[in-house]
Design a protein around this motif. Structure first.
Motif, PDB file in Angstrom:
ATOM      1  N   ASP A  65     104.049  49.494  82.482  1.00 60.02           N
ATOM      2  CA  ASP A  65     104.280  48.136  82.766  1.00 60.02           C
ATOM      3  C   ASP A  65     105.051  48.617  81.361  1.00 60.02           C
ATOM      4  OD1 ASP A  65     104.096  47.836  85.834  1.00 60.02           O
ATOM      5  OD2 ASP A  65     101.943  46.273  85.118  1.00 60.02           O
ATOM      6  N   MET A  66     104.346  48.331  80.642  1.00 64.09           N
ATOM      7  CA  MET A  66     104.730  48.392  79.050  1.00 64.09           C
ATOM      8  C   MET A  66     106.000  49.055  79.071  1.00 64.09           C
ATOM      9  SD  MET A  66     104.865  46.484  76.786  1.00 64.09           S
ATOM     10  CE  MET A  66     104.908  47.024  74.389  1.00 64.09           C
ATOM     11  N   ALA A  67     106.067  50.796  79.410  1.00 66.52           N
ATOM     12  CA  ALA A  67     107.124  52.115  79.233  1.00 66.52           C
ATOM     13  C   ALA A  67     108.172  51.116  80.155  1.00 66.52           C
ATOM     14  CB  ALA A  67     106.261  53.033  79.426  1.00 66.52           C
ATOM     15  N   ALA A  68     108.151  50.451  81.252  1.00 66.71           N
ATOM     16  CA  ALA A  68     108.595  50.062  82.310  1.00 66.71           C
ATOM     17  C   ALA A  68     109.327  51.813  83.212  1.00 66.71           C
ATOM     18  CB  ALA A  68     110.246  49.689  81.860  1.00 66.71           C
ATOM     19  N   LEU A 140     120.963  44.795  74.798  1.00 67.25           N
ATOM     20  CA  LEU A 140     120.098  44.845  75.681  1.00 67.25           C
ATOM     21  C   LEU A 140     118.775  44.580  75.823  1.00 67.25           C
ATOM     22  CD1 LEU A 140     120.437  48.374  73.761  1.00 67.25           C
ATOM     23  CD2 LEU A 140     121.208  47.791  76.102  1.00 67.25           C
ATOM     24  N   ARG A 141     118.231  43.916  75.206  1.00 69.89           N
ATOM     25  CA  ARG A 141     116.851  42.720  75.404  1.00 69.89           C
ATOM     26  C   ARG A 141     116.801  42.099  77.003  1.00 69.89           C
ATOM     27  NH1 ARG A 141     115.566  43.108  69.614  1.00 69.89           N
ATOM     28  NH2 ARG A 141     116.542  41.157  69.915  1.00 69.89           N
ATOM     29  N   ALA A 142     118.204  41.392  77.092  1.00 71.05           N
ATOM     30  CA  ALA A 142     119.087  40.394  77.906  1.00 71.05           C
ATOM     31  C   ALA A 142     119.521  41.425  79.113  1.00 71.05           C
ATOM     32  CB  ALA A 142     120.053  39.872  77.982  1.00 71.05           C
ATOM     33  N   LEU A 143     119.986  42.121  79.258  1.00 68.34           N
ATOM     34  CA  LEU A 143     119.755  43.060  80.132  1.00 68.34           C
ATOM     35  C   LEU A 143     118.977  44.021  80.658  1.00 68.34           C
ATOM     36  CD1 LEU A 143     123.173  45.564  79.510  1.00 68.34           C
ATOM     37  CD2 LEU A 143     122.536  43.670  81.340  1.00 68.34           C
ATOM     38  N   ARG A 144     117.139  44.052  80.469  1.00 68.89           N
ATOM     39  CA  ARG A 144     116.352  44.523  80.754  1.00 68.89           C
ATOM     40  C   ARG A 144     115.228  43.838  81.599  1.00 68.89           C
ATOM     41  NH1 ARG A 144     112.180  45.596  75.937  1.00 68.89           N
ATOM     42  NH2 ARG A 144     112.180  43.375  75.501  1.00 68.89           N
ATOM     43  N   ARG A 145     115.572  42.386  81.094  1.00 64.91           N
ATOM     44  CA  ARG A 145     114.747  41.008  81.933  1.00 64.91           C
ATOM     45  C   ARG A 145     115.147  41.421  83.247  1.00 64.91           C
ATOM     46  NH1 ARG A 145     117.952  36.887  78.199  1.00 64.91           N
ATOM     47  NH2 ARG A 145     115.975  36.999  76.762  1.00 64.91           N
ATOM     48  N   PRO A 146     114.437  41.142  84.319  1.00 68.80           N
ATOM     49  CA  PRO A 146     114.157  41.942  85.632  1.00 68.80           C
ATOM     50  C   PRO A 146     115.028  40.343  86.140  1.00 68.80           C
ATOM     51  CG  PRO A 146     111.641  40.222  84.436  1.00 68.80           C
ATOM     52  CD  PRO A 146     112.471  41.141  83.809  1.00 68.80           C
TER      53      PRO A 146
END
Length: 146
Positions: A65-68, A140-146
């Protein structure tokens, strides 16, 4: 007949640009990690485990989960890291049914040596962004969100 794209140019396609940049970045990371005989996904899991382990016992699910990362792929990579003596799977201290995943001293040493190289590779790769790097990282953080 031409391609039925909504973009006037390939340089207008964010997906294609992301794919192209990702391929270049991955090649740079592979080159940085080659002297250590470790793949990038092995590095990510080893470094993430080293980071997480400082707070509490880590399960394979927590690590994935942490590493996606995909849980099945995570399991395969952990088996490889275990066969190299970089991680081990002790009994989980609070869940008798589960096994924890723990980094060995050799794994911790490798994680700490490789993170220096990976971060130097990132600094060189993203240097062209200059003052825009924090904005890029936030995007990038914004795009990472599910």
């Amino acid at each position: 007949m031409s391609l039925a794209s909504r973009h006037a140019s390939a340089d207008d396609s964010p997906g294609l640009l992301l794919w192209q940049v990702t391929n270049r970045w991955q090649a740079a990371q592979r080159a940085a990690l080659k002297p250590f005989d470790i793949t990038h996904v092995q590095f990510v899991l080893l470094a993430t485990l080293t980071y997480l382990e400082s707070s509490e016992p880590v399960t394979q699910k927590t690590l994935a989960d942490m590493a996606a990362t995909d849980p099945m792929m995570t399991s395969q990579v952990l088996r490889t890291l275990e066969s190299r003596g970089l991680v081990h799977r002790p009994a989980h201290p609070s869940d008798r049914r589960a096994r924890a995943v723990a980094v060995t001293p050799a794994g911790r040493d490798l994680a700490n040596r490789t993170v220096v190289e990976v971060e130097a590779c990132d600094a060189a790769f993203f240097a062209g962004l200059g003052e825009d790097l924090p904005t890029f990282t936030a995007a990038l953080r914004a795009l990472r969100r599910p």
